[in-house]
Write a protein that holds these residues in place. Structure first.
Motif, PDB file in Angstrom:
ATOM      1  N   VAL A  68       0.887  -1.162   0.000  1.00 36.26           N
ATOM      2  CA  VAL A  68       0.000   0.000   0.000  1.00 36.26           C
ATOM      3  C   VAL A  68       0.925   1.211   0.000  1.00 36.26           C
ATOM      4  O   VAL A  68       1.538   1.545   1.014  1.00 36.26           O
ATOM      5  CB  VAL A  68      -0.934   0.013   1.228  1.00 36.26           C
ATOM      6  N   ASP A  69       1.049   1.865  -1.142  1.00 30.97           N
ATOM      7  CA  ASP A  69       2.122   2.838  -1.357  1.00 30.97           C
ATOM      8  C   ASP A  69       1.770   4.229  -0.830  1.00 30.97           C
ATOM      9  O   ASP A  69       1.669   5.212  -1.577  1.00 30.97           O
ATOM     10  CB  ASP A  69       2.468   2.905  -2.839  1.00 30.97           C
ATOM     11  N   VAL A  70       1.609   4.294   0.476  1.00 25.28           N
ATOM     12  CA  VAL A  70       1.370   5.579   1.139  1.00 25.28           C
ATOM     13  C   VAL A  70       2.727   6.176   1.487  1.00 25.28           C
ATOM     14  O   VAL A  70       3.443   5.662   2.347  1.00 25.28           O
ATOM     15  CB  VAL A  70       0.524   5.399   2.406  1.00 25.28           C
ATOM     16  N   ILE A  71       3.073   7.264   0.815  1.00 21.48           N
ATOM     17  CA  ILE A  71       4.368   7.906   1.010  1.00 21.48           C
ATOM     18  C   ILE A  71       4.198   9.293   1.633  1.00 21.48           C
ATOM     19  O   ILE A  71       4.940   9.672   2.529  1.00 21.48           O
ATOM     20  CB  ILE A  71       5.123   8.042  -0.327  1.00 21.48           C
ATOM     21  N   ARG A  72       3.200  10.025   1.158  1.00 19.23           N
ATOM     22  CA  ARG A  72       2.965  11.395   1.618  1.00 19.23           C
ATOM     23  C   ARG A  72       1.614  11.507   2.313  1.00 19.23           C
ATOM     24  O   ARG A  72       0.779  10.614   2.233  1.00 19.23           O
ATOM     25  CB  ARG A  72       3.019  12.359   0.424  1.00 19.23           C
ATOM     26  N   ARG A  73       1.411  12.660   2.934  1.00 14.71           N
ATOM     27  CA  ARG A  73       0.157  12.925   3.634  1.00 14.71           C
ATOM     28  C   ARG A  73      -1.038  12.822   2.687  1.00 14.71           C
ATOM     29  O   ARG A  73      -2.103  12.313   3.062  1.00 14.71           O
ATOM     30  CB  ARG A  73       0.215  14.316   4.279  1.00 14.71           C
ATOM     31  N   THR A  74      -0.880  13.309   1.469  1.00 14.62           N
ATOM     32  CA  THR A  74      -1.987  13.243   0.512  1.00 14.62           C
ATOM     33  C   THR A  74      -2.386  11.803   0.224  1.00 14.62           C
ATOM     34  O   THR A  74      -3.563  11.515  -0.013  1.00 14.62           O
ATOM     35  CB  THR A  74      -1.623  13.959  -0.802  1.00 14.62           C
ATOM     36  N   ASP A  75      -1.424  10.891   0.243  1.00 17.22           N
ATOM     37  CA  ASP A  75      -1.734   9.471   0.049  1.00 17.22           C
ATOM     38  C   ASP A  75      -2.584   8.950   1.205  1.00 17.22           C
ATOM     39  O   ASP A  75      -3.548   8.204   1.006  1.00 17.22           O
ATOM     40  CB  ASP A  75      -0.450   8.635  -0.036  1.00 17.22           C
ATOM     41  N   ALA A  76      -2.212   9.338   2.428  1.00 17.22           N
ATOM     42  CA  ALA A  76      -2.923   8.862   3.617  1.00 17.22           C
ATOM     43  C   ALA A  76      -4.331   9.421   3.715  1.00 17.22           C
ATOM     44  O   ALA A  76      -5.181   8.854   4.407  1.00 17.22           O
ATOM     45  CB  ALA A  76      -2.137   9.217   4.874  1.00 17.22           C
ATOM     46  N   GLU A  77      -4.586  10.519   3.016  1.00 14.79           N
ATOM     47  CA  GLU A  77      -5.922  11.119   3.024  1.00 14.79           C
ATOM     48  C   GLU A  77      -6.762  10.676   1.831  1.00 14.79           C
ATOM     49  O   GLU A  77      -7.909  11.110   1.681  1.00 14.79           O
ATOM     50  CB  GLU A  77      -5.809  12.653   3.033  1.00 14.79           C
ATOM     51  N   PRO A  79      -9.095   8.188   0.149  1.00 14.92           N
ATOM     52  CA  PRO A  79      -9.947   7.059   0.563  1.00 14.92           C
ATOM     53  C   PRO A  79      -9.691   5.794  -0.238  1.00 14.92           C
ATOM     54  O   PRO A  79      -9.783   4.688   0.312  1.00 14.92           O
ATOM     55  CB  PRO A  79     -11.367   7.589   0.336  1.00 14.92           C
ATOM     56  N   ARG A  80      -9.356   5.921  -1.513  1.00 16.51           N
ATOM     57  CA  ARG A  80      -9.097   4.726  -2.320  1.00 16.51           C
ATOM     58  C   ARG A  80      -7.826   4.025  -1.861  1.00 16.51           C
ATOM     59  O   ARG A  80      -7.756   2.793  -1.856  1.00 16.51           O
ATOM     60  CB  ARG A  80      -8.985   5.107  -3.799  1.00 16.51           C
ATOM     61  N   MET A  81      -6.834   4.795  -1.445  1.00 24.24           N
ATOM     62  CA  MET A  81      -5.610   4.196  -0.918  1.00 24.24           C
ATOM     63  C   MET A  81      -5.892   3.515   0.416  1.00 24.24           C
ATOM     64  O   MET A  81      -5.473   2.383   0.657  1.00 24.24           O
ATOM     65  CB  MET A  81      -4.544   5.279  -0.748  1.00 24.24           C
ATOM     66  N   ALA A  82      -6.622   4.214   1.271  1.00 24.85           N
ATOM     67  CA  ALA A  82      -6.934   3.661   2.591  1.00 24.85           C
ATOM     68  C   ALA A  82      -7.753   2.381   2.486  1.00 24.85           C
ATOM     69  O   ALA A  82      -7.602   1.461   3.304  1.00 24.85           O
ATOM     70  CB  ALA A  82      -7.671   4.694   3.424  1.00 24.85           C
ATOM     71  N   ALA A  83      -8.602   2.294   1.474  1.00 23.76           N
ATOM     72  CA  ALA A  83      -9.467   1.125   1.314  1.00 23.76           C
ATOM     73  C   ALA A  83      -8.677  -0.141   1.025  1.00 23.76           C
ATOM     74  O   ALA A  83      -9.193  -1.253   1.196  1.00 23.76           O
ATOM     75  CB  ALA A  83     -10.479   1.370   0.202  1.00 23.76           C
ATOM     76  N   GLN A  84      -7.409   0.004   0.633  1.00 27.11           N
ATOM     77  CA  GLN A  84      -6.605  -1.172   0.317  1.00 27.11           C
ATOM     78  C   GLN A  84      -6.274  -2.018   1.540  1.00 27.11           C
ATOM     79  O   GLN A  84      -5.841  -3.163   1.408  1.00 27.11           O
ATOM     80  CB  GLN A  84      -5.313  -0.747  -0.380  1.00 27.11           C
ATOM     81  N   VAL A  85      -6.472  -1.458   2.741  1.00 25.66           N
ATOM     82  CA  VAL A  85      -6.206  -2.253   3.955  1.00 25.66           C
ATOM     83  C   VAL A  85      -7.449  -2.996   4.432  1.00 25.66           C
ATOM     84  O   VAL A  85      -7.359  -3.815   5.353  1.00 25.66           O
ATOM     85  CB  VAL A  85      -5.659  -1.372   5.105  1.00 25.66           C
ATOM     86  N   ASN A  86      -8.596  -2.725   3.826  1.00 28.20           N
ATOM     87  CA  ASN A  86      -9.842  -3.257   4.369  1.00 28.20           C
ATOM     88  C   ASN A  86      -9.910  -4.772   4.396  1.00 28.20           C
ATOM     89  O   ASN A  86     -10.513  -5.360   5.301  1.00 28.20           O
ATOM     90  CB  ASN A  86     -11.036  -2.711   3.584  1.00 28.20           C
ATOM     91  N   ASP A  87      -9.297  -5.434   3.416  1.00 28.56           N
ATOM     92  CA  ASP A  87      -9.363  -6.895   3.335  1.00 28.56           C
ATOM     93  C   ASP A  87      -8.089  -7.572   3.832  1.00 28.56           C
ATOM     94  O   ASP A  87      -7.922  -8.787   3.658  1.00 28.56           O
ATOM     95  CB  ASP A  87      -9.642  -7.331   1.894  1.00 28.56           C
ATOM     96  N   ALA A  88      -7.198  -6.807   4.460  1.00 24.17           N
ATOM     97  CA  ALA A  88      -5.940  -7.382   4.926  1.00 24.17           C
ATOM     98  C   ALA A  88      -6.151  -8.165   6.221  1.00 24.17           C
ATOM     99  O   ALA A  88      -6.983  -7.817   7.056  1.00 24.17           O
ATOM    100  CB  ALA A  88      -4.913  -6.283   5.149  1.00 24.17           C
ATOM    101  N   ASP A  89      -5.380  -9.217   6.383  1.00 23.87           N
ATOM    102  CA  ASP A  89      -5.359  -9.978   7.639  1.00 23.87           C
ATOM    103  C   ASP A  89      -4.242  -9.489   8.559  1.00 23.87           C
ATOM    104  O   ASP A  89      -4.330  -9.637   9.777  1.00 23.87           O
ATOM    105  CB  ASP A  89      -5.166 -11.467   7.344  1.00 23.87           C
ATOM    106  N   ASP A 107      -4.336  11.342  12.568  1.00 26.00           N
ATOM    107  CA  ASP A 107      -5.679  11.840  12.229  1.00 26.00           C
ATOM    108  C   ASP A 107      -6.012  11.711  10.746  1.00 26.00           C
ATOM    109  O   ASP A 107      -6.814  12.479  10.211  1.00 26.00           O
ATOM    110  CB  ASP A 107      -5.842  13.308  12.656  1.00 26.00           C
ATOM    111  N   SER A 108      -5.421  10.736  10.066  1.00 27.78           N
ATOM    112  CA  SER A 108      -5.636  10.580   8.627  1.00 27.78           C
ATOM    113  C   SER A 108      -6.747   9.574   8.338  1.00 27.78           C
ATOM    114  O   SER A 108      -7.160   8.786   9.197  1.00 27.78           O
ATOM    115  CB  SER A 108      -4.344  10.101   7.956  1.00 27.78           C
ATOM    116  N   VAL A 109      -7.202   9.589   7.100  1.00 29.95           N
ATOM    117  CA  VAL A 109      -8.174   8.599   6.631  1.00 29.95           C
ATOM    118  C   VAL A 109      -7.573   7.197   6.738  1.00 29.95           C
ATOM    119  O   VAL A 109      -8.255   6.244   7.134  1.00 29.95           O
ATOM    120  CB  VAL A 109      -8.594   8.915   5.178  1.00 29.95           C
ATOM    121  N   LEU A 110      -6.293   7.064   6.410  1.00 33.50           N
ATOM    122  CA  LEU A 110      -5.637   5.761   6.496  1.00 33.50           C
ATOM    123  C   LEU A 110      -5.618   5.252   7.934  1.00 33.50           C
ATOM    124  O   LEU A 110      -5.908   4.074   8.181  1.00 33.50           O
ATOM    125  CB  LEU A 110      -4.212   5.837   5.964  1.00 33.50           C
ATOM    126  N   LEU A 111      -5.286   6.121   8.890  1.00 32.60           N
ATOM    127  CA  LEU A 111      -5.243   5.681  10.285  1.00 32.60           C
ATOM    128  C   LEU A 111      -6.620   5.207  10.746  1.00 32.60           C
ATOM    129  O   LEU A 111      -6.730   4.200  11.444  1.00 32.60           O
ATOM    130  CB  LEU A 111      -4.749   6.812  11.190  1.00 32.60           C
TER     131      LEU A 111
END
Length: 236
Positions: A68-77, A79-89, A107-111
């Motif tokens: 999940v290639d979150v590098i910058r704050r904009t990546d963490a905000e 929603p499509r990037m953050a959604a990549q963790v939804n199905d992770a174990d 305080d990010s969408v990813l967190l």
């Protein structure tokens, strides 16, 4: 909340930590667990290599690993990037810069997505910087003060990674300052982890977990139960 959190002292994705990581995969109860590797902390180094190392390591242990290639704050905000963790174990944050990781995650969408996944049973793992940010505070003398605020995912805890390089008596002397009152300090060796679960905590891996509290310290090795700690934090 039924969170399970693995704090790793560094040297992630290496053969010395394979038995620990295999144990984490077993805990998912899945035949081929999905492992999301997030290389944010390595942004100023080589995040692509950090992610590739994680994918290769966990794939070799029988997992379906991906980055999940979150590098910058904009990546963490995003929603499509953050959604990549939804199905992770398992969600695994690599080492690198704790300051950068904290600034991207707080305080990010990813967190919020990672926290929600952990509340539903996904194992949350962090190595070195990825472990440091999960405590109440981080020890960063280079920042101008003994400690600075972290994410407080694990209350009353401070994580010292790469602890195989440290002398416990010297560390204990440094911890006598008022900044550390009320904290349980976890010195975690490389290729070693502390698995925090709802009811207890267990040391895993090749080295030791050194716990500092009440003016003393004690070491715990692989499979030792560490008292006074759960995924909800440390007893005061």
């Amino acid at each position: 909340m039924e969170r399970r959190i693995l704090l790793v002292g560094g040297e992630e994705f290496r053969p010395a930590g394979a038995s620990m990581d295999y144990r984490i995969l077993e805990l998912t109860g899945k035949g081929r667990p999905r492992v999301a590797i997030i290389p944010t902390a390595a942004a100023s180094e080589n995040p692509q290599l950090a992610a590739a190392n994680g994918i290769r390591h966990f794939s070799g242990l029988g997992a379906d690993a991906y980055s999940v290639d979150v590098i910058r704050r904009t990546d963490a905000e995003n929603p499509r990037m953050a959604a990549q963790v939804n199905d992770a174990d398992v969600i695994y944050f690599t080492g690198g810069s704790p300051e950068h990781l904290l600034s991207v995650l707080a305080d990010s969408v990813l967190l919020k997505a990672v926290t929600a996944a952990a509340d539903e049973g996904t194992i949350w793992a962090g190595s070195s910087a990825g472990a440091m940010v999960l405590g109440a505070v981080m020890r960063r003398p280079s920042a101008g003060s003994p400690v600075s605020p972290a994410l407080d995912i694990i209350p009353n805890v401070l994580v010292l990674p790469h602890h195989e390089r440290s002398d416990p008596e010297a560390v204990l002397a440094q911890l006598s300052e008022s900044d550390y009152v009320g904290l349980t300090v976890l010195g975690i060796d490389g290729a070693t982890g502390l698995l925090l679960e709802p009811d207890d905590a267990t040391a895993l891996g090749a080295g030791n977990v050194t716990v500092y509290r009440a003016g003393g310290w004690k070491r715990y090795a692989n499979s030792d139960v560490v008292p006074g700690l759960t995924s909800a934090g440390a007893e005061i």
